[in-house]
Design an enzyme around this catalytic site. Structure first.
Site, mmCIF file in Angstrom:
data_model
loop_
_atom_site.group_PDB
_atom_site.id
_atom_site.type_symbol
_atom_site.label_atom_id
_atom_site.label_comp_id
_atom_site.label_asym_id
_atom_site.label_seq_id
_atom_site.Cartn_x
_atom_site.Cartn_y
_atom_site.Cartn_z
ATOM 1 N N TYR A 170 -7.755 -17.575 8.835
ATOM 2 C CA TYR A 170 -8.780 -18.338 9.561
ATOM 3 C C TYR A 170 -8.132 -19.306 10.549
ATOM 4 C CZ TYR A 170 -13.133 -20.807 10.429
ATOM 5 O OH TYR A 170 -14.241 -21.345 11.034
ATOM 6 N N PHE A 215 -20.019 -12.857 39.625
ATOM 7 C CA PHE A 215 -20.368 -11.693 38.811
ATOM 8 C C PHE A 215 -21.697 -12.020 38.121
ATOM 9 C CE2 PHE A 215 -20.028 -9.349 34.730
ATOM 10 C CZ PHE A 215 -20.088 -8.082 35.260
ATOM 11 N N ASP A 216 -22.472 -11.016 37.685
ATOM 12 C CA ASP A 216 -23.833 -11.324 37.214
ATOM 13 C C ASP A 216 -23.869 -12.245 35.985
ATOM 14 O OD1 ASP A 216 -23.074 -9.264 35.594
ATOM 15 O OD2 ASP A 216 -24.517 -7.823 36.373
ATOM 16 N N ASP A 248 -12.005 -16.759 38.324
ATOM 17 C CA ASP A 248 -12.551 -15.757 37.407
ATOM 18 C C ASP A 248 -11.572 -14.589 37.463
ATOM 19 O OD1 ASP A 248 -13.780 -13.637 36.168
ATOM 20 O OD2 ASP A 248 -15.754 -13.985 37.066
ATOM 21 N N ALA A 280 -10.824 -11.738 35.755
ATOM 22 C CA ALA A 280 -10.993 -10.453 35.060
ATOM 23 C C ALA A 280 -9.993 -9.396 35.554
ATOM 24 C CB ALA A 280 -12.424 -9.951 35.218
ATOM 25 N N LYS A 288 -10.856 -6.008 30.853
ATOM 26 C CA LYS A 288 -10.454 -5.314 32.077
ATOM 27 C C LYS A 288 -8.924 -5.209 32.112
ATOM 28 C CE LYS A 288 -14.840 -6.394 32.909
ATOM 29 N NZ LYS A 288 -15.476 -7.657 33.243
ATOM 30 N N HIS A 320 -33.331 -1.440 35.081
ATOM 31 C CA HIS A 320 -32.536 -0.210 35.218
ATOM 32 C C HIS A 320 -31.978 0.281 33.885
ATOM 33 C CE1 HIS A 320 -29.749 -3.539 35.636
ATOM 34 N NE2 HIS A 320 -28.748 -2.752 35.341
HETATM 35 C C1 LIG Z 1 -16.707 -8.349 33.244
HETATM 36 C C2 LIG Z 1 -16.694 -9.568 34.037
HETATM 37 C C3 LIG Z 1 -17.125 -10.788 33.528
HETATM 38 C C4 LIG Z 1 -17.761 -10.905 32.137
HETATM 39 O O1 LIG Z 1 -16.927 -10.467 31.140
HETATM 40 P P1 LIG Z 1 -17.473 -9.794 29.777
HETATM 41 O O2 LIG Z 1 -16.226 -9.581 29.002
HETATM 42 O O3 LIG Z 1 -18.168 -8.530 30.144
HETATM 43 O O4 LIG Z 1 -18.384 -10.776 29.143
HETATM 44 C C5 LIG Z 1 -17.031 -11.903 34.325
HETATM 45 N N1 LIG Z 1 -16.549 -11.827 35.580
HETATM 46 C C6 LIG Z 1 -16.126 -10.668 36.117
HETATM 47 C C7 LIG Z 1 -15.604 -10.648 37.512
HETATM 48 C C8 LIG Z 1 -16.200 -9.504 35.382
HETATM 49 O O5 LIG Z 1 -15.809 -8.341 35.935
#
Ligand SMILES: *Cc1c(COP(=O)(O)O)cnc(C)c1O
Length: 459
Positions: free
Chosen positions: A73, A125-126, A216, A218, A259, A450
Site C-alpha cells: 500500500y 483535448f476533450d 499536456d 500525452a 500513449k 456518436h
Molecule cells: C488521451 C489524452 C488525455 C486523457 O488521457 P486518458 O488517459 O485517456 O484519461 C489528455 N490529453 C491528451 C492530449 C490525450 O491524448
C-alpha cells in the site's frame, strides 16, 4: 527515389490470433451493430484503429515487470523506480502517479483554476476541456491557422498562435487566466507537432504575465522525434535533450501514460513548486489513493517505469513515426487525401474529398468508417459532423469543419502487412466511391451521441 522507412526494432514473441470473417459475415455484424462501430465486438474486428490509447503492446521486459510489481500500500519498490525514471526524463523535481490522463487533469486543474475564469491552450483535448469546465472556467483554443488547411504542408501545425494568445491575455486580463496549456502533440489537430521554439515563446508570454505554464504531455516522445526531424536547432540532439528543452521552465505537466509510455493504464502529474506539490498530493489522496500508488496497481507501475524508457528510444520512435509515413505515402500514390503532413499517432482521412457526393448531414466520415469495416474488418471512427451532433438550442444537425475518418495506430501492434491491408482497402473503396451511400440516424441520445446512436443506410 523511394523514401526510406524504418523497420520494426523488435521481433514477436507472443501472438494474439485474429478472427477473419467473410465480407457477408461483416455486413451482417455491422448491420446488427446498427451501423455504429462502437457496438461491434472487438473479436469481430480484424484491425482495430479506434484509438492508440492503452492499446499498445508491452515488451517482454514490461511483462517481466508485471511479475516484479510490488503491491504494498505504501512505499512500494515500483513507486521509487517510476519516481526516479520520471524525474530523470522530465527534469521535474516532483512527480505524482495517478490512474490515467483525465485523473491528472482532475487533480491539477482544480488547483490551477481555483478562482480563475479561463484556460488557454493550443488545443484542449476533450477530457482537458471537460476538467477546465468542471473547475468552473472556460477553455479557449488558440492553434495556428495553418492547422485548419489539411492539404498545405507546414512543419508544426500543432503550434500555439502566439500573437492571438497575447491578444486574449489583453482582452481577458492575465489575472483571470489560471493556466496556459501546451498539448504535445496537438491531438485534436491530428497529432500535429509543436516546435520547441513555439513552446519557449508561449512559456515566455505566460511567465511575463504571471500565468502558470503547463504541458499536456500525452505524446511528448512522438513530438520530440518530429522536433529532431524538422527543427534545425535540434537535428543533432538526442531525444533526451529535446525532452529537457521542452520541459525546461514549464511549471507543471499532466500525462496520460496510455500513449507514449506504452502501458494499458496510468498517468502522471509533475511540477516544480513544493507548495503546489503539497496540494497535488492532498487531492490525489482523496481522488486516487495514497500517494505512492495513485490509483494504480504495483504491477502496472512497474510496467510504466519500463515503458517510459522504451517510449523515448530513438529507434522505436523512427519505426513508430515511420509507420504513419509509410501509410501516408501509399495514400499519396493513390491520390487519397488526409490531414497532411501526417501526424504522430493517426492518419485522418478526408472523407469529404473521398465521398464528395455525401452531404455532411448524411455523415461521409461515418459512411467511410462503415465501408472500411465491410471491406477489410478495419475499425476506424468518425471525427466529423456525426461526432459533432446537433445544435443544443435548435436541435438541428451541425456541420463540422472537417469530415475525418480517423485511423489511430496502436503502438507496436500491427505490422507493415496490416498497413498494406489498410491502404488497399481505402484504394478499393475509392474505386467504387460513387456507389457508397450516406446514413441517417434513427435513434440518438441528447449528448455524446456518436457512442450509442443507431443508424441506417439511406436507400
Ligand atoms: C488521451 C489524452 C488525455 C486523457 O488521457 P486518458 O488517459 O485517456 O484519461 C489528455 N490529453 C491528451 C492530449 C490525450 O491524448
Amino acid at each position: 527515389m523511394k523514401p526510406i522507412y524504418f523497420p520494426e526494432p523488435f521481433r514477436i514473441k507472443s501472438v494474439e490470433p485474429l478472427k477473419m470473417l467473410t465480407r457477408a459475415e461483416r455486413e451482417k455484424k455491422i448491420a446488427d451493430a446498427d451501423y455504429n462501430v462502437f457496438y461491434l465486438a472487438s473479436q469481430d474486428v480484424y484491425i482495430d484503429l479506434l484509438t492508440d490509447s492503452g492499446t499498445g503492446a508491452m515488451s517482454s521486459q514490461q511483462w517481466a515487470g508485471v511479475m516484479m510489481g510490488d503491491e504494498s500500500y505504501a512505499g512500494a519498490d515500483c513507486y521509487y523506480k517510476v519516481q526516479d525514471t520520471a524525474k530523470k526524463i522530465f527534469g521535474m523535481p516532483y512527480i505524482q502517479l495517478v490512474h490515467q490522463g483525465r485523473a491528472a487533469e482532475k487533480v491539477l486543474l482544480g488547483i490551477l483554476l481555483s478562482g480563475k475564469k479561463y484556460a488557454i491552450s493550443n488545443m484542449h483535448f476533450d477530457t482537458t476541456r471537460a476538467h477546465v469546465e468542471l473547475a468552473g472556467a472556460r477553455a479557449i483554443d488558440c492553434v495556428v491557422p495553418e492547422a485548419l488547411d489539411t492539404t498545405k504542408y507546414y512543419d508544426f501545425k500543432g503550434n500555439m498562435d502566439c500573437k492571438r494568445l497575447e491578444q486574449y491575455i489583453k482582452e481577458l486580463g492575465a489575472e483571470n487566466i489560471g493556466v496556459i496549456i501546451m498539448t504535445i502533440t496537438n491531438n485534436s489537430a491530428g497529432g500535429q507537432p509543436v516546435s520547441v521554439e513555439n513552446i519557449r515563446q508561449t512559456r515566455k508570454i505566460a511567465h511575463k504575465h504571471g500565468i502558470k505554464f503547463m504541458i499536456d504531455a500525452a505524446r511528448y516522445a512522438e513530438n520530440s522525434y518530429f522536433v529532431k526531424q524538422r527543427e534545425p536547432e535540434f537535428k543533432n540532439s538526442t531525444i533526451d535533450e529535446i525532452i529537457k528543452a521542452i520541459f525546461e521552465d514549464a511549471d507543471c505537466f499532466t500525462m496520460s501514460s496510455k500513449k507514449d509510455a506504452i502501458v494499458n493504464m496510468g498517468g502522471l502529474v509533475g511540477c516544480r513548486d513544493k507548495a503546489l506539490f503539497e496540494l497535488i498530493k492532498q487531492r490525489t489522496i482523496s481522488f486516487e489513493g495514497f500517494i505512492t500508488y495513485g490509483g494504480m496497481s504495483g504491477r502496472d507501475i512497474e510496467a510504466l517505469a519500463i515503458g517510459l524508457q522504451e517510449g523515448i528510444d530513438e529507434n522505436y520512435l523512427k519505426y513508430r513515426i515511420g509507420q504513419m509515413q509509410y501509410l501516408a505515402a501509399r495514400l499519396d500514390e493513390a491520390g487519397i487525401a488526409y490531414q497532411s503532413p501526417v501526424g504522430g499517432h493517426a492518419v485522418f482521412i478526408d472523407a469529404k474529398k473521398l465521398l464528395p457526393h455525401i452531404p455532411y448531414h448524411e455523415f461521409p466520415a461515418q459512411a467511410l468508417a462503415i465501408e472500411l469495416y465491410k471491406e477489410a474488418g478495419i475499425r476506424a471512427c468518425d471525427i466529423g459532423s456525426y461526432m459533432l451532433g446537433n445544435d443544443p438550442d435548435t436541435g438541428k444537425q451541425l456541420e463540422a469543419e472537417f469530415e475525418f475518418t480517423r485511423l489511430a495506430i496502436p503502438r507496436r501492434v500491427y505490422t507493415q502487412s496490416h498497413l498494406d491491408v489498410i491502404a488497399d482497402a481505402l484504394i478499393n473503396i475509392k474505386e467504387r466511391a460513387s456507389e457508397i451511400k450516406g446514413y441517417k440516424i434513427v435513434e440518438e441520445p441528447p449528448i455524446l451521441r456518436h457512442f450509442t446512436a443507431k443508424l441506417r443506410p439511406i436507400k
